[in-house]
Write an enzyme that holds these catalytic residues in place. Structure first.
Site, PDB file in Angstrom:
ATOM      1  CE1 TYR A  36     -32.891 -53.318  32.900  1.00 38.29           C
ATOM      2  CE2 TYR A  36     -31.555 -52.458  31.330  1.00 38.29           C
ATOM      3  CZ  TYR A  36     -32.577 -53.422  31.445  1.00 38.29           C
ATOM      4  OH  TYR A  36     -33.014 -54.767  30.620  1.00 38.29           O
ATOM      5  CG  HIS A  66     -19.960 -47.938  42.966  1.00 41.42           C
ATOM      6  ND1 HIS A  66     -20.992 -46.799  42.687  1.00 41.42           N
ATOM      7  CD2 HIS A  66     -20.158 -47.942  43.895  1.00 41.42           C
ATOM      8  CE1 HIS A  66     -21.580 -46.520  43.949  1.00 41.42           C
ATOM      9  NE2 HIS A  66     -20.943 -47.702  44.450  1.00 41.42           N
ATOM     10  CD  GLN A 124     -17.149 -49.521  46.784  1.00 41.00           C
ATOM     11  OE1 GLN A 124     -17.996 -50.748  45.236  1.00 41.00           O
ATOM     12  NE2 GLN A 124     -18.157 -48.935  47.372  1.00 41.00           N
ATOM     13  CE1 TYR A 157     -25.380 -44.428  51.524  1.00 41.21           C
ATOM     14  CE2 TYR A 157     -24.582 -43.966  48.669  1.00 41.21           C
ATOM     15  CZ  TYR A 157     -25.213 -45.211  49.511  1.00 41.21           C
ATOM     16  OH  TYR A 157     -24.735 -45.714  50.069  1.00 41.21           O
ATOM     17  CD  GLU A 161     -32.612 -50.629  39.480  1.00 43.55           C
ATOM     18  OE1 GLU A 161     -32.265 -49.710  40.161  1.00 43.55           O
ATOM     19  OE2 GLU A 161     -31.846 -50.954  39.177  1.00 43.55           O
TER      20      GLU A 161
END
Length: 393
Positions: free
Chosen positions: A274, A173, A107, A285, A264
């Site tokens: 949060y 991430h 990513q 997962y 979200e």
């Protein structure tokens, strides 16, 4: 490193949970029996009739983000490390810089690009990318100055002004979204790097929304610095934050990918927690249940969540005249959902209002100077830049 009781409890919850897969690269599998599930969206929202025509303007190699210059030209980032300056009609382009330090595995890549609010005077361009260093990989915030004659510009004087900490192994991430507040402060997102616990660790920047000065130093009045947090932290308990934007009232909104379910949209408030990975509206997962936000109201709950996921990418608020009914709405690209999602607001509440099937993974959405919507397809879907204009009549 000594863990707090909260982190020890979190670690116990996560024993046996790997970080395999993510909706960034594929739709999440069906929830396991007993998992928390929201009903799929049905009716006019999903597959809504498109009030726009989509015209291909250009094509890129795995584009990630874009921003408009005052003259209507665009800066577009490509995952491998190129930043391109593109004409308003998409017919001409040139590379203004190539970031050799980019680690584009998984990513990672050259990510967001945003202009300084004073760009017409100072020509400063801010961008983020993932890079490798001693001990692992992380996301950095950098800036440079767009210099040179029109048509021959380059990004000069590039400097790194902030680094996520700590560096960790893995390719997921990173987050790396950038937004300037109305007062000129700079907000920067750091994902928790598929490591879970850092989102609740006060000493690190991972899993956080950060508030900085425009030179990359932590803002002096951040709400948690006196409580033992890293001085840049504005909010915490986040996962993979891939969109951040201010609305017309100056409120900060953010979207992030949940685990298996639980994508979200959040209203970001200073100093708030949060909840990730202690609570989530999705599950792990491996099928293990994470308590929902409603079970622990001390954590800030999302204003919108999805299960099944949309795999959100990008976030912007629409203010143009071409689509007057959409003024004040937010738009999010959908990766696994292959959609453009409109979010409507009523005060501090939000809901999905429409979902347009784009037939391709949408990585980025922006508003052009003329009020048109512009979207970038993900590289896996062809990497096209599309201009969305109202249908005639």
């Amino acid at each position: 490193m000594r863990l707090s009781p909260l982190l020890l409890a979190t670690a116990a919850l996560l024993v046996g949970c790997g970080s395999r897969g993510d909706a960034e690269s594929a739709a999440a599998p069906a929830p396991a029996a007993g998992a928390s599930v929201q009903a799929p969206i049905t009716g006019p929202q999903r597959g809504a009739a498109k009030p726009f025509d989509a015209t291909p303007v250009a094509k890129f190699a795995a584009p990630w983000a874009m921003t408009f210059l005052p003259d209507g030209r665009m800066l577009v980032t490509e995952k491998a490390g190129q930043m391109l300056l593109v004409s308003a009609d998409g017919k001409t382009r040139r590379t203004v810089t190539t970031i050799a330090a980019v680690d584009s595995a998984g990513q990672g890549g050259l990510m967001d690009v945003v202009l300084h609010p004073g760009f017409p005077q100072n020509r400063l361009v801010y961008f983020s990318y993932s890079t490798a260093g001693q001990g692992g990989k992380g996301v950095v915030l950098a800036r440079g100055r767009l210099a040179g004659k029109p048509g021959a510009e380059t990004l000069d004087g590039i400097e790194t002004i902030f680094r996520a900490s700590p560096l960790v192994e893995g390719n997921g991430h990173y987050s790396g979204r950038i937004a300037f507040a109305p007062d000129g402060k700079l907000f920067f997102t750091n994902g928790e790097r598929q490591q879970f616990d850092p989102a609740q660790d006060p000493r690190v920047t991972l899993g956080k929304v950060l508030r900085l000065n425009d030179d990359g130093t932590p803002a002096a009045d951040n709400p948690l610095s006196a409580k033992g947090f890293h001085p840049a932290v504005w909010s915490y308990g986040h996962r993979n934050l891939l969109g951040i934007a201010f609305d017309a009232k100056g409120r900060l909104w953010e979207q992030e990918m949940g685990p298996k379910g639980g994508d979200e949209v959040n209203l970001i408030l200073p100093g708030r927690n949060y909840g990730y990975p202690i609570v989530s509206n999705g599950d792990h997962y491996d099928g293990r249940v994470i308590p929902d936000h409603s079970t622990q109201p001390e954590f800030e709950a999302p204003k919108v969540s999805w299960n099944p996921v949309i795999s959100p990418a990008g976030l912007m608020f629409y203010s143009g005249a071409l689509f007057p009914a959409w003024q004040g709405s937010a738009f999010i690209g959908g990766l696994s959902s292959k959609a453009l999602v409109r979010i409507a607001f009523d005060g501090d509440t939000a809901r999905e209002a429409e979902r347009f099937d784009m037939g391709a993974r949408i990585r980025e959405v922006e508003q052009g100077p003329d009020g048109a919507l512009w979207v970038l397809e993900d590289g896996e879907s062809g990497g096209r830049l599309l201009r969305l204009m109202p249908k005639p009549g």
